[in-house]
Design a protein around this motif. Structure first.
Motif, PDB file in Angstrom:
ATOM      1  N   MET A 187    -105.519  38.628  27.634  1.00 20.24           N
ATOM      2  CA  MET A 187    -105.516  38.738  29.072  1.00 20.24           C
ATOM      3  C   MET A 187    -104.193  39.378  29.517  1.00 20.24           C
ATOM      4  N   LYS A 242    -101.691  39.567  32.573  1.00 22.78           N
ATOM      5  CA  LYS A 242    -101.326  38.875  33.813  1.00 22.78           C
ATOM      6  C   LYS A 242    -100.872  39.884  34.872  1.00 22.78           C
ATOM      7  N   GLY A 243    -101.004  39.513  36.123  1.00 26.97           N
ATOM      8  CA  GLY A 243    -100.589  40.361  37.223  1.00 26.97           C
ATOM      9  C   GLY A 243     -99.112  40.732  37.160  1.00 26.97           C
ATOM     10  N   SER A 244     -98.288  39.834  36.644  1.00 24.84           N
ATOM     11  CA  SER A 244     -96.854  40.101  36.550  1.00 24.84           C
ATOM     12  C   SER A 244     -96.558  41.289  35.641  1.00 24.84           C
ATOM     13  N   ASP A 264    -103.639  48.994  32.027  1.00 18.76           N
ATOM     14  CA  ASP A 264    -104.043  48.017  31.023  1.00 18.76           C
ATOM     15  C   ASP A 264    -104.103  48.664  29.638  1.00 18.76           C
ATOM     16  N   ASN A 269     -97.209  36.128  25.286  1.00 19.30           N
ATOM     17  CA  ASN A 269     -97.027  34.709  24.994  1.00 19.30           C
ATOM     18  C   ASN A 269     -97.819  34.290  23.757  1.00 19.30           C
ATOM     19  N   ASP A 305    -101.434  36.520  25.722  1.00 14.01           N
ATOM     20  CA  ASP A 305    -101.455  37.078  27.073  1.00 14.01           C
ATOM     21  C   ASP A 305    -100.236  37.969  27.293  1.00 14.01           C
ATOM     22  N   PHE A 329     -97.630  39.210  29.739  1.00 11.22           N
ATOM     23  CA  PHE A 329     -97.141  38.696  31.013  1.00 11.22           C
ATOM     24  C   PHE A 329     -95.965  39.479  31.589  1.00 11.22           C
TER      25      PHE A 329
END
Length: 66
Positions: free
Chosen positions: A1, A3-5, A13, A50, A54, A56
């Motif tokens: 995934m 993240k928006g950050s 992406d 992470n 993800d 981030f």
């Protein structure tokens, strides 16, 4: 995934996923890795991933990761 950050600086992406899959250097930290990847314009990108995989964080690579 992703993240928006990680998207706040405008990286796509596909660019972020490519960076993680083709990192030239990985800096392990507590619970995450910082990966370095050369962008297509020859600048370097740092991407934080992470322990769950993800993405981030993404920004131009800082000297402390080079």
């Amino acid at each position: 995934m992703i993240k928006g950050s990680a998207r706040k600086r405008g990286y796509s992406d596909s660019e972020l996923l490519h960076a993680v899959a083709n990192a030239i250097r990985v800096w392990p930290h507590d619970g995450y890795d910082m990966v370095i990847w050369p962008r297509f314009d020859d600048s370097l990108l740092e991407v934080g991933v992470n322990s769950d995989g993800d993405i981030f964080h993404a920004m131009p690579a800082r000297k402390k990761f080079l």
